[in-house]
Design a protein around this motif. Structure first.
Motif, mmCIF file in Angstrom:
data_model
loop_
_atom_site.group_PDB
_atom_site.id
_atom_site.type_symbol
_atom_site.label_atom_id
_atom_site.label_comp_id
_atom_site.label_asym_id
_atom_site.label_seq_id
_atom_site.Cartn_x
_atom_site.Cartn_y
_atom_site.Cartn_z
ATOM 1 N N SER A 1 11.189 -23.094 0.266
ATOM 2 C CA SER A 1 12.151 -22.106 0.761
ATOM 3 C C SER A 1 13.225 -22.774 1.626
ATOM 4 C CB SER A 1 11.420 -21.032 1.567
ATOM 5 O OG SER A 1 10.441 -20.372 0.782
ATOM 6 N N ALA A 2 12.830 -23.746 2.434
ATOM 7 C CA ALA A 2 13.806 -24.452 3.265
ATOM 8 C C ALA A 2 14.794 -25.222 2.403
ATOM 9 C CB ALA A 2 13.081 -25.409 4.221
ATOM 10 N N LEU A 3 14.309 -25.833 1.333
ATOM 11 C CA LEU A 3 15.198 -26.569 0.432
ATOM 12 C C LEU A 3 16.209 -25.641 -0.220
ATOM 13 C CD1 LEU A 3 15.490 -29.513 -0.435
ATOM 14 C CD2 LEU A 3 14.087 -28.999 -2.424
ATOM 15 N N ASN A 4 15.773 -24.444 -0.546
ATOM 16 C CA ASN A 4 16.677 -23.464 -1.146
ATOM 17 C C ASN A 4 17.752 -23.031 -0.142
ATOM 18 O OD1 ASN A 4 17.726 -21.626 -2.983
ATOM 19 N ND2 ASN A 4 16.316 -20.012 -2.378
ATOM 20 N N ILE A 5 17.361 -22.784 1.102
ATOM 21 C CA ILE A 5 18.325 -22.376 2.134
ATOM 22 C C ILE A 5 19.328 -23.499 2.401
ATOM 23 C CG2 ILE A 5 18.546 -21.787 4.573
ATOM 24 C CD1 ILE A 5 15.890 -20.320 4.374
ATOM 25 N N LEU A 6 18.857 -24.727 2.499
ATOM 26 C CA LEU A 6 19.754 -25.850 2.774
ATOM 27 C C LEU A 6 20.724 -26.081 1.623
ATOM 28 C CD1 LEU A 6 17.190 -28.333 4.370
ATOM 29 C CD2 LEU A 6 19.058 -27.168 5.539
ATOM 30 N N ASN A 7 20.233 -25.947 0.394
ATOM 31 C CA ASN A 7 21.117 -26.133 -0.755
ATOM 32 C C ASN A 7 22.215 -25.076 -0.772
ATOM 33 O OD1 ASN A 7 21.750 -27.313 -3.490
ATOM 34 N ND2 ASN A 7 21.243 -25.227 -4.095
ATOM 35 N N GLN A 8 21.845 -23.815 -0.511
ATOM 36 C CA GLN A 8 22.833 -22.741 -0.488
ATOM 37 C C GLN A 8 23.844 -22.950 0.644
ATOM 38 O OE1 GLN A 8 23.006 -20.499 -2.826
ATOM 39 N NE2 GLN A 8 24.741 -19.377 -1.979
ATOM 40 N N ALA A 9 23.362 -23.383 1.797
ATOM 41 C CA ALA A 9 24.266 -23.623 2.922
ATOM 42 C C ALA A 9 25.231 -24.764 2.640
ATOM 43 C CB ALA A 9 23.447 -23.922 4.180
ATOM 44 N N GLU A 10 24.762 -25.788 1.951
ATOM 45 C CA GLU A 10 25.648 -26.908 1.622
ATOM 46 C C GLU A 10 26.715 -26.499 0.607
ATOM 47 O OE1 GLU A 10 25.308 -31.567 0.110
ATOM 48 O OE2 GLU A 10 23.543 -30.270 0.161
ATOM 49 N N VAL A 11 26.356 -25.635 -0.337
ATOM 50 C CA VAL A 11 27.324 -25.167 -1.330
ATOM 51 C C VAL A 11 28.418 -24.341 -0.656
ATOM 52 C CG1 VAL A 11 27.618 -23.650 -3.313
ATOM 53 C CG2 VAL A 11 25.706 -25.244 -3.253
ATOM 54 N N GLU A 12 28.039 -23.504 0.311
ATOM 55 C CA GLU A 12 28.991 -22.608 0.964
ATOM 56 C C GLU A 12 29.676 -23.247 2.177
ATOM 57 O OE1 GLU A 12 26.618 -19.286 1.983
ATOM 58 O OE2 GLU A 12 26.358 -18.583 -0.080
ATOM 59 N N TYR A 13 29.376 -24.504 2.463
ATOM 60 C CA TYR A 13 29.907 -25.135 3.681
ATOM 61 C C TYR A 13 31.431 -25.250 3.638
ATOM 62 C CZ TYR A 13 30.589 -28.595 7.380
ATOM 63 O OH TYR A 13 31.003 -29.254 8.500
ATOM 64 N N LYS A 14 31.987 -25.620 2.489
ATOM 65 C CA LYS A 14 33.433 -25.828 2.398
ATOM 66 C C LYS A 14 34.200 -24.526 2.600
ATOM 67 C CE LYS A 14 33.290 -29.887 -0.627
ATOM 68 N NZ LYS A 14 33.716 -30.462 -1.920
ATOM 69 N N MET A 15 33.600 -23.390 2.235
ATOM 70 C CA MET A 15 34.302 -22.113 2.365
ATOM 71 C C MET A 15 34.179 -21.511 3.764
ATOM 72 S SD MET A 15 33.368 -20.341 -1.289
ATOM 73 C CE MET A 15 31.604 -20.453 -0.994
ATOM 74 N N ALA A 16 33.293 -22.053 4.576
ATOM 75 C CA ALA A 16 33.089 -21.500 5.916
ATOM 76 C C ALA A 16 34.222 -21.909 6.841
ATOM 77 C CB ALA A 16 31.749 -21.975 6.484
ATOM 78 N N ARG A 17 34.710 -20.954 7.639
ATOM 79 C CA ARG A 17 35.766 -21.266 8.606
ATOM 80 C C ARG A 17 35.194 -21.947 9.842
ATOM 81 N NH1 ARG A 17 40.010 -16.142 8.692
ATOM 82 N NH2 ARG A 17 40.622 -16.270 6.481
ATOM 83 N N ASN A 18 34.090 -21.396 10.359
ATOM 84 C CA ASN A 18 33.437 -21.996 11.519
ATOM 85 C C ASN A 18 32.291 -22.869 11.002
ATOM 86 O OD1 ASN A 18 32.113 -22.618 13.908
ATOM 87 N ND2 ASN A 18 32.520 -20.613 14.824
ATOM 88 N N LYS A 19 32.564 -24.142 10.807
ATOM 89 C CA LYS A 19 31.591 -25.048 10.194
ATOM 90 C C LYS A 19 30.319 -25.159 11.044
ATOM 91 C CE LYS A 19 34.719 -26.288 7.097
ATOM 92 N NZ LYS A 19 34.657 -25.891 5.694
ATOM 93 N N ARG A 20 30.485 -25.271 12.333
ATOM 94 C CA ARG A 20 29.322 -25.448 13.198
ATOM 95 C C ARG A 20 28.428 -24.211 13.168
ATOM 96 N NH1 ARG A 20 28.910 -28.141 19.132
ATOM 97 N NH2 ARG A 20 26.816 -27.405 19.648
ATOM 98 N N LEU A 21 29.037 -23.033 13.260
ATOM 99 C CA LEU A 21 28.253 -21.806 13.217
ATOM 100 C C LEU A 21 27.530 -21.667 11.873
ATOM 101 C CD1 LEU A 21 27.412 -19.127 14.489
ATOM 102 C CD2 LEU A 21 29.515 -18.110 13.578
#
Length: 631
Positions: free
Chosen positions: A330-350
């Motif tokens: 489950s953690a691997l799935n969350i991290l993969n999804q977060a990495e995919v959406e990282y470029k679209m996030a405005r507040n990268k740190r948040l």
């Protein structure tokens, strides 16, 4: 000062035996040379930096050697080999197809093929990055490649075999080069470090091999940079610093904080990492690779896939034994999804901190209910109508009145009725301060399963221990002893103890037109009271038809009416589900096909034909004046 030569050129293999990690290629070529079975065209394909051009040059050198060794290697002492080592051989021609990809370049190459070699047996033409040739250049090369002179040999090299025309592939003997393993890379780097008198740590070389990803040229370039950076001493720490790689120790600390649900510690550790200059996507990617390695450690057969330095392998195995596979997956799935959406996030740190917060509470989300025997209960989909659920939640605050929270739980269809003829089962709650007027909150319909409801109520249950056996008193005074195997209602009663009053709600009411139509009209009147005249008229004009116990159809006469009802869908469903006590109740919208047709105005031709039918003289006038219609 002497001219510096990079290690990738200085230690470029000169014989087949010195080629690293491509034994299946070099053995085949040496046997073909010894047995005199050389093809007239070769295609070397594979990733970058694995030895394609190097093997092509060694092959060209070996087949022209005047004193060929019994092992199939060149002698390196004959005039042909010396001219090749000095770069003055006239029998070897190299063409970079990336910059010479036109038809004229290939025609010039074909013209050179007509001339026999002045010395030696073969003229070898090496075309690098051959996939960059244009289609016209490929077609101009076909005939020569299929039937070259006996003294001409073509060696084509590419990193993208799929871009080459099938007609070219069918004329070549294809050799697929593989990525160089980390073990072979480390061994080659160690040999070069020994020759150059460089002090190195094996862990540092393993880190360089991982970073190069099977490319020997990249690993040698990285080694040269680190040697210049550290003044000849390659250690694990300065290699981490130079390659901008986060130490695995941070990932171990981060996972420890997440396992014990220390959210503050995890966020502070990420803040420390962020201050060191590591971007959020690098942290997400590195932590995902760390989780992947822990998953590999949990399978003894897959330990060969572990991609870490040898010194850290025992620590990885120890950590893998402490974490459940469900958490890692489950953690691997969350991290993969977060990495995919990282470029679209405005507040990268948040964005990264939100991923860490999800991981912090991940264990609670994946807990499974367990029966008395200790077996894992799988989620079960509830079939049939499910009653509408309400929960009255009393807030905390100053007050002297006492109030009890009331929770209504849907009765499962498979549960048998109690002996007291459906009377409510009450567990008196302890007195605690409540406000005088508790606020009533009605939840919206949901589609949760039995296991979902059970886990939610387990979280709401008090943490103090309860006896495994207690008695429940009904309205008739009968005493019931809980059986050894609990059903859903008994499990909830045992969990909540005396904190809540648990009641069984009534079964869903049947869907009938006698009740549906008045509710429909009442909802239409409420829209009218809100000033939504168009919506109210649309609801009044709609035709209702019951399809099943949980479904009815709404027929409207226009697409606009359909959109108006869809706009009110959520409020309408909540209203009907509450009155029918069935959260599975829904509807479909139907628009007759005739209402979907769009009638276009008649064209000029259609209007003229209609006028001709009324007065035929118009057609004669049109033909006499030679007029044309404006379409």
């Amino acid at each position: 000062m002497d001219n510096f030569v990079v290690s990738a050129r200085k230690y470029r293999p000169q014989t087949f035996d010195t080629v690293v990690g491509q034994g299946h290629i070099t053995t085949t070529l040496k046997n073909a040379i010894k047995n005199g079975q050389l093809a007239h065209a070769f295609l070397f394909c594979g990733p970058r930096g694995v030895g394609k051009t190097t093997c092509a040059r060694i092959l060209a050198k070996t087949i022209n050697c005047e004193n060929l060794q019994s092992s199939g290697e060149a002698c390196d002492v004959c005039p042909s080999c010396k001219r090749f080592n000095e770069g003055t051989s006239l029998n070897i021609h190299e063409l970079d197809a990336a910059s010479n990809n036109s038809v004229d370049d290939i025609r010039a190459l074909v013209e050179q093929v007509r001339f026999a070699p002045q010395a030696g047996k073969y003229k070898v033409y090496i075309v690098d990055e051959v996939h960059m040739l244009s289609s016209s250049a490929f077609n101009a090369f076909l005939k020569t490649l299929e039937e070259p002179p006996s003294y001409a040999i073509f060696i084509l090299a590419t990193t993208e075999k799929h871009k080459i025309l099938p007609t070219i592939l069918s004329r070549c003997q294809i050799f697929d080069f593989k990525r160089i393993t980390n073990q072979d890379t480390v061994g080659h780097l160690q040999d070069i470090a020994t020759k150059e008198h460089i002090d190195t740590e094996k862990a540092a070389l393993q880190l360089i091999a991982q970073k190069s990803d099977g490319c020997m040229r990249d690993s040698l370039s990285i080694l040269d940079k680190i040697v210049s950076f550290t003044n000849g001493e390659v250690t694990y720490q300065n290699t981490l610093e130079h390659l901008n790689i986060l130490d695995d120790e941070y990932y171990f600390q981060l996972l420890d904080s997440l396992v014990i649900q220390d959210m503050a510690g995890a966020l502070l550790l990420y803040d420390q990492i962020n201050k060191k200059g590591f971007e959020g996507d690098l942290v997400l990617n590195g932590f995902a690779g760390f989780i992947r390695n822990l998953l590999v450690c949990q399978q003894p057969k897959a330990l060969s896939l572990l991609d870490v330095v040898e010194a850290l392998q025992p620590k990885y195995q120890e950590m893998a034994s402490k974490v459940a596979p469900s958490f890692l997956i489950s953690a691997l799935n969350i991290l993969n999804q977060a990495e995919v959406e990282y470029k679209m996030a405005r507040n990268k740190r948040l964005h990264v901190e939100m991923a860490l917060i999800k991981l912090n509470f991940l264990q609670q989300a994946i807990e499974l209910a367990v029966e008395d025997q200790g077996k894992v209960v799988k989620k079960k989909q509830i079939d049939g109508p499910i009653a509408y659920r309400e929960r009255v939640i009393a807030g905390f605050g100053a007050g002297t009145k006492k109030a009890a929270a009331s929770v209504e739980i849907a009765k499962p269809t498979a549960q048998k009725s109690s002996p007291d003829n459906g009377s409510s089962l009450h567990i008196e709650p302890p007195l605690r301060p409540r406000p005088a007027a508790p606020e009533k909150i009605t939840t919206t319909p949901d589609t949760r399963t039995e296991a979902d409801i059970r886990r939610q109520d387990q979280v709401m249950a008090p943490t103090e221990p309860r006896p495994l056996e207690h008695k429940l008193e009904g309205s008739t005074g009968n005493t019931l002893t809980r059986p050894s195997k609990k059903n859903l209602l008994d499990a909830i009663k045992a969990k909540v103890g005396r904190e809540y009053e648990v009641k069984e709600v009534e079964n869903p009411e049947p869907l009938t037109m006698e009740k549906l139509q008045p509710l429909w009209d009442e909802f239409a009147d409420s829209l009218l009271a809100q000033g939504k005249h168009s919506a109210s008229n649309t609801f009044n004009a709609a035709i209702l038809t019951i399809q099943s116990d949980e479904l009815f159809q709404i027929e409207v006469q226009a697409v606009t009416q359909k959109k108006i009802i869809e706009h009110e869908k959520m409020i309408l469903l909540d209203y009907l589900q509450k009155h029918f006590k069935n959260r599975l109740l829904t509807f479909t919208l139907y628009v007759p096909p005739s209402a979907m047709e769009v009638k276009l105005p008649p064209s000029s031709r259609e209007r003229f034909d209609a006028m001709v039918q009324k007065n035929g003289a118009l057609l004669a006038l049109k033909n006499q004046l030679k007029l044309n219609l404006d379409y």
